[in-house]
Each structure stands twice: as C-alpha cells, then as structure tokens.
Design an enzyme around this catalytic site. Sequence first.
Site, PDB file in Angstrom:
ATOM      1  N   GLU A   1       2.659  10.220  -3.302  1.00 55.70           N
ATOM      2  CA  GLU A   1       3.738   9.385  -3.502  1.00 55.70           C
ATOM      3  C   GLU A   1       3.118   8.269  -4.194  1.00 55.70           C
ATOM      4  OE1 GLU A   1       4.957   7.980   0.522  1.00 55.70           O
ATOM      5  OE2 GLU A   1       6.487   6.784  -0.613  1.00 55.70           O
TER       6      GLU A   1
ATOM      7  N   ASN B   1      10.207   6.692  -4.798  1.00 55.22           N
ATOM      8  CA  ASN B   1      11.083   6.145  -3.511  1.00 55.22           C
ATOM      9  C   ASN B   1      12.537   5.905  -4.469  1.00 55.22           C
ATOM     10  OD1 ASN B   1       9.875   6.097  -0.852  1.00 55.22           O
ATOM     11  ND2 ASN B   1       8.322   5.108  -2.339  1.00 55.22           N
TER      12      ASN B   1
ATOM     13  N   GLU C   1      12.407  10.500  -2.801  1.00 57.16           N
ATOM     14  CA  GLU C   1      12.538  10.242  -1.436  1.00 57.16           C
ATOM     15  C   GLU C   1      13.569   9.330  -1.258  1.00 57.16           C
ATOM     16  OE1 GLU C   1       8.830   8.798   0.384  1.00 57.16           O
ATOM     17  OE2 GLU C   1       7.773  10.480  -0.369  1.00 57.16           O
TER      18      GLU C   1
ATOM     19  N   ASP D   1      13.025  10.543   3.783  1.00 55.48           N
ATOM     20  CA  ASP D   1      11.555   9.674   4.213  1.00 55.48           C
ATOM     21  C   ASP D   1      11.884   9.203   5.642  1.00 55.48           C
ATOM     22  OD1 ASP D   1       9.569   8.337   3.925  1.00 55.48           O
ATOM     23  OD2 ASP D   1      10.237   6.978   2.388  1.00 55.48           O
TER      24      ASP D   1
ATOM     25  N   GLU E   1       3.624  11.362   8.051  1.00 55.06           N
ATOM     26  CA  GLU E   1       3.138  10.323   7.167  1.00 55.06           C
ATOM     27  C   GLU E   1       2.512   9.511   8.304  1.00 55.06           C
ATOM     28  OE1 GLU E   1       5.328   7.855   3.442  1.00 55.06           O
ATOM     29  OE2 GLU E   1       6.549   8.313   5.284  1.00 55.06           O
TER      30      GLU E   1
HETATM   31  P1  C2E Z   1       7.302   4.422   2.596  1.00 57.04           P
HETATM   32  O1  C2E Z   1       8.131   4.941   1.466  1.00 57.04           O
HETATM   33  O2  C2E Z   1       7.466   4.799   4.058  1.00 57.04           O
HETATM   34  O3  C2E Z   1       5.810   4.375   2.505  1.00 57.04           O
HETATM   35  C1  C2E Z   1       4.699   4.649   3.140  1.00 57.04           C
HETATM   36  C2  C2E Z   1       4.072   3.381   3.497  1.00 57.04           C
HETATM   37  O4  C2E Z   1       3.164   3.622   4.722  1.00 57.04           O
HETATM   38  C3  C2E Z   1       3.155   2.681   2.574  1.00 57.04           C
HETATM   39  O5  C2E Z   1       3.262   1.327   2.647  1.00 57.04           O
HETATM   40  C4  C2E Z   1       1.785   3.143   2.656  1.00 57.04           C
HETATM   41  O6  C2E Z   1       0.991   2.409   2.403  1.00 57.04           O
HETATM   42  C5  C2E Z   1       1.912   3.171   4.417  1.00 57.04           C
HETATM   43  N1  C2E Z   1       0.960   3.968   4.976  1.00 57.04           N
HETATM   44  C6  C2E Z   1       0.368   5.284   4.526  1.00 57.04           C
HETATM   45  N2  C2E Z   1      -0.351   5.750   5.409  1.00 57.04           N
HETATM   46  C7  C2E Z   1      -0.458   4.919   6.178  1.00 57.04           C
HETATM   47  C8  C2E Z   1      -1.206   4.951   7.588  1.00 57.04           C
HETATM   48  O7  C2E Z   1      -2.063   6.264   7.885  1.00 57.04           O
HETATM   49  N3  C2E Z   1      -1.109   3.952   8.465  1.00 57.04           N
HETATM   50  C9  C2E Z   1      -0.273   3.018   8.142  1.00 57.04           C
HETATM   51  N4  C2E Z   1      -0.208   1.848   9.051  1.00 57.04           N
HETATM   52  N5  C2E Z   1       0.498   2.786   7.102  1.00 57.04           N
HETATM   53  C10 C2E Z   1       0.387   3.848   6.289  1.00 57.04           C
HETATM   54  P2  C2E Z   1       3.513   0.305   1.487  1.00 57.04           P
HETATM   55  O8  C2E Z   1       3.031   0.845   0.188  1.00 57.04           O
HETATM   56  O9  C2E Z   1       3.459  -1.309   1.873  1.00 57.04           O
HETATM   57  O10 C2E Z   1       5.339   0.749   1.479  1.00 57.04           O
HETATM   58  C11 C2E Z   1       6.006   0.025   2.300  1.00 57.04           C
HETATM   59  C12 C2E Z   1       7.601   0.653   2.104  1.00 57.04           C
HETATM   60  O11 C2E Z   1       8.027   0.036   0.648  1.00 57.04           O
HETATM   61  C13 C2E Z   1       7.597   1.908   1.661  1.00 57.04           C
HETATM   62  O12 C2E Z   1       7.560   2.690   2.838  1.00 57.04           O
HETATM   63  C14 C2E Z   1       8.734   2.046   0.705  1.00 57.04           C
HETATM   64  O13 C2E Z   1      10.034   2.138   1.675  1.00 57.04           O
HETATM   65  C15 C2E Z   1       9.016   0.809   0.203  1.00 57.04           C
HETATM   66  N6  C2E Z   1       8.550   0.997  -1.267  1.00 57.04           N
HETATM   67  C16 C2E Z   1       7.338   1.109  -1.745  1.00 57.04           C
HETATM   68  N7  C2E Z   1       7.254   1.420  -3.094  1.00 57.04           N
HETATM   69  C17 C2E Z   1       8.646   1.402  -3.418  1.00 57.04           C
HETATM   70  C18 C2E Z   1       9.224   1.993  -4.693  1.00 57.04           C
HETATM   71  O14 C2E Z   1       8.972   2.072  -5.626  1.00 57.04           O
HETATM   72  N8  C2E Z   1      10.561   1.808  -4.590  1.00 57.04           N
HETATM   73  C19 C2E Z   1      11.346   1.596  -3.511  1.00 57.04           C
HETATM   74  N9  C2E Z   1      12.480   1.488  -3.405  1.00 57.04           N
HETATM   75  N10 C2E Z   1      10.548   1.312  -2.207  1.00 57.04           N
HETATM   76  C20 C2E Z   1       9.404   1.347  -2.277  1.00 57.04           C
HETATM   77 CA    CA Z   2       8.572   6.992   0.714  1.00 52.67          CA
HETATM   78 CA    CA Z   3       7.984   6.844   4.829  1.00 57.66          CA
END
Ligand code: C2E
Ligand code: CA
Ligand code: CA
Length: 534
Positions: free
Chosen positions: A42, A101, A133, A163, A219
């Site tokens: 991802e 995403n 997603e 997602d 996830e």
């Molecule tokens: P998401 O799409 O649900 O992405 C997964 C988030 O869970 C990511 O946080 C990832 O770092 C985190 N994660 C993965 N494995 C684990 C784990 O084992 N434990 C825990 N506690 N967390 C884990 P991240 O990168 O901070 O992203 C947060 C949210 O921000 C994403 O949730 C998504 O909704 C949004 N996001 C990130 N990049 C994009 C993007 O390019 N476009 C859009 N529209 N939203 C984005």
């Molecule tokens: Ca996602």
């Molecule tokens: Ca997710």
Amino acid sequence: MNKKMLSHEIVDGFTAAIREQQIYLCYQVQINHSTGRMVGAEALMRWEHPDFGLQLPSDFIPILEEHDLIYSADIYVFESVCRFLRKCLNDGVPIVPISVNMSRYDVFNHDYVEEIENIRNRYGIPVKFLRIEITESSAIGGMKLMIDVIDRLKTRGYVVEMDDFGSGYSSLNILKNLNVDMIKLDIGFLDGGIRGRGGIILSSVVQMAKWLGTPLIAEGVETMEQADYMKSLGCNYIQGFLYARPMPEDEFLQTLRQTEHEPTVPAMRLIEAMDAGKFWDPDSMETLIFSNFVGAAALFTYQEGKTEILRVNEKYTRELAMNLSAQEVIGLDPRQELDEENWEIYESAIKKAISSHDEVSCETWRNLHSKCCGNDHICIRSFIRVIGCAGKQHLIYAMVQNITAEKKNYRDLYDSDRRFRFATEQINVYAWEYTFATKEMRPCFRCMRDLGLPALVRNYPEPLIEAKIIPEDFAGMYRDWLRRLADGEEHIEGVVPLTIGRIPFYFRYTTEFDETGKPLKAYGSATLISEEDG
Ligand code: C2E
Ligand code: CA
Ligand code: CA
C-alpha cells in the site's frame, strides 16, 4: 523536532509542498502469512515539512479533505506510484500490485477515474498492478455515486478494496451493495486481544467475507499471535508492523528485489468456499451469521423446475409481513405462489445464477396466504446465489426484500382500499383496521387525505399521539381501549377529541376473531359529532 501544523498552515503550504516534493510516499508490504511471500503493498502519503518536520496523514489529510485539496494530493500519489512502477519495469524489478487510497472527496466534482486512467496510460502500467482503496464511509456521500465509481473502476480492470472494514455493523449492508473485490479488515479494534468478543466479531466478519467470496487482508497486525489467529480463520493476507512498517521508496525497491512474490487468489467461488452442510448445524458459524448478521434470507433447492424452501431466518418471515412462522414457510414450493409470468421471471433468474455463478436479482409478484392475513399480493425483490450443487439439484441462497410498498403506486392503494373508501366516503366516517399482532394500523383513504397518515401506521397509536392527533390527556384511555380489545372485548365506543382543535369524534371499535377465538383485528371508525347531535 516535528511540530504539528495548524490548519491554515496546512492549507497555505500544501501547493508548495507538492511542487517542492515535500510530499513523498512510503510503501507497506502485504504478505501471505502461510508462505511468507509478498502479495502487494500500500502506498501511504508522507509530508516532510522543511520547518515543521514530518507530518502524519491522520493530521493533515482531514484538513486537505475539508479544503478540497485532497484530490490533487491523491492524483499526485497515483502518478508517483505509476512513475515508480515504470522505473521498476524498465529496470526489470519484479513488481506487485500497489494499493492507493481514494478519498470520498476525490469523486465529488472530480473525474477521478478518467484522470487516473490518463496517468496510467501515460506510464503504460498494466491495470492489474494498481488497486484502489475506498472506505465504508465513502458511501455516506451517496451510495449511488459510490456504486457508480466502483463500477467504472472495475470496468477498467482495477481491483477495488474496501478499507477499514469492520468498524461498524452497518458494514455488512454496505458491503452487500458495494461490489468490491477485496476487503481490508483493520484489526486495531482488538487492542491486542483476540479472545472474547473481539475475536468472535472478527471470525464472523471473516466468515461473512468468505461467504461473499471476497478475499481479505488483515491490517494493523502487530503480533505473531494475531497473525496466526487470522490464519486460523482462513485469512492469510497480512499487512502490519509484524512484517514491516511503511518504508521509503528506495527501501521498498530493495524489498521488491529480495522478497518472493505471489498473486492474491482471485475471489473464491462461493460454491467452493462454503460447506453447505454447516447450515444444518445449529451451532455453526454459518447458522449464526444466517440468523444474526444478514437481512431477510432463505435457502432453497431448485431442480428441473421445482423449488423447495429449506430454511429461512426470522427476518425473512418478518419481511413477508404475513405473520407466518418459519415452520409454515419451510417445505413450501415458492412456485405455487407465482403465476405463469412471474414464475418465468423467477426461474430464468435462477438459471442465470446457475450458469453465471454470480448473484442475480429479480422482482416477482407473489400470492401469499396466511391464517392471519388472508390472501395478499406482494412484490419481492430477490438476490439469488447458487451455493452448492449435487447432480441436477442446486442449493440456492436468496436475500429478499419486500418492495410491495415501493411498487404499489397511489392508484393501487386507492383500489385496494376500495371496500373502505366506498363505504366511508358515502357515510362520512373515517375508518381503519388495526392488527393486534403487529400493532399496525391501515387507514382509509379519507384518513390519509385529511390527517396526512401513511398507508401503514406502525406501532399504533403512538405516532398519532406524538403528532397530537390524539391529545395527550386521552392517550391513556385510548391505549387502554386497544389493550381491552386485544384481550378479547368485542366492542368499544366513546368520544375522543381529535387534533389540537379538539374536534369531538365518536369512535367505534369492532373486533374480528380467528376460528380459535383469538382477536385478530379491530375495525375502527370515527364520525364527527355535529352540533345537532350534541
Ligand atoms: P489506512 O489507509 O488505513 O492506512 C493504514 C495505516 O495503518 C497507515 O497509517 C499505517 O502506517 C498504519 N499501520 C500499518 N500497520 C500497522 C500496525 O501494525 N499497527 C498500527 N498501529 N498501525 C499500522 P498512516 O500511514 O499514518 O495513514 C493513516 C491514514 O491516512 C490511512 O489509513 C489513510 O486513511 C490515510 N492516507 C494515507 N495516505 C493516503 C493517501 O495517499 N491518500 C488518502 N486519501 N489517504 C491517505
Ligand atoms: Ca488504506
Ligand atoms: Ca486501513
């Protein structure tokens, strides 16, 4: 060193952030826990601000969404992914599908699908390497819009992923309507523990996904215990800190070179995924889901023009609204309820479901009969799926919706109420019938017109008390009347002032009993008490 940015700093700084490449991507791998091979990754957005340091997506993305900046951000991410994949392809690096995403704001007033297609074609990336997603909450902005976007993505070959699935019970309904290819189940809500309630919810959701034939990715998996538990439920695909945190592009490139890859298995055929026998085991998960987690549903067999109902859940009998018990429905041949024309529609839907292995929907009118409600003509929308077969016999799973109300237009209603209407219009009375078992009241045409009542009032008389049609100081007496009638009283009469104008009406109730002497319905009428009478 990292300082949380204020909302206006995010908005003001974002355009420059893209231009100056402060925005970049991290990739988090997805692994098949059974084989250790990589099945995908991802792309996650990062913002390294020159003054404020690294910003978390959860802090700045909602602000971007609020200010209509997320679209340009997501398009930027999509293009960066394509550029990266192009580089890999040119350098002979084996690649895996990358999920990006999509924010629900990307599809309001923007042609997201057209735009990403342009980019993908410009970089010449095969569509199978890109996945989109979406979140459950996307549907909040409008189910129809979302269904349309998903359709367009899928027509062009994108795999669409749901997602953050499992954050609410409504999910199952949304899932039913949104035709996604994969589900991402965030197990974060488990808080580490897999035993107890969380684990049960999780296993139901996994089972449900299997049932729909949709592959799952778990996830937020942080521990081996969690990964093993997911595996035991049949969910092998894992994304989480256990395997890897999101990593910058160059590190991901190394990982791609060094890790073995494998494709995600396409949607399992239900017919293979499900052990139909489990439906007969009252303690099985299938039975639990059948009775608790899905809407009105029935299982029946079909063999060369013959059908037989095997099982229905409680919501099914409720949906028919004929006050039939499950026992009365089981063993019935639905064909008996359908006329020639409607049977043809129904059977061809079944045949299509058999040949396509897909869900097929149809709408049929049925003649139902029950002791309580007599004969009724109702319209049912069915979603039919074949879940098993033995020789020429097919086991079929149907979700049903009673759409009679939707179908019956004003004219129909008018007609079906004729017996009431004629009488009441002539003699200047308001009339209605009240069913004890369901607490439903069906008003005559005149009541509907003058009091603005719907064709069916549920939980009678409460809505009329709430609307102050029946004044509060008479509510107690009126409820008591209905109770006495339900207890077997044959007639009740009395004066009730109606509406805030407290216009006096003379009420009469007459009870109808079934052959065992149990009260079925009460017929009510109200006549205006004119000055002369008083
Ligand atoms: P998401 O799409 O649900 O992405 C997964 C988030 O869970 C990511 O946080 C990832 O770092 C985190 N994660 C993965 N494995 C684990 C784990 O084992 N434990 C825990 N506690 N967390 C884990 P991240 O990168 O901070 O992203 C947060 C949210 O921000 C994403 O949730 C998504 O909704 C949004 N996001 C990130 N990049 C994009 C993007 O390019 N476009 C859009 N529209 N939203 C984005
Ligand atoms: Ca996602
Ligand atoms: Ca997710």
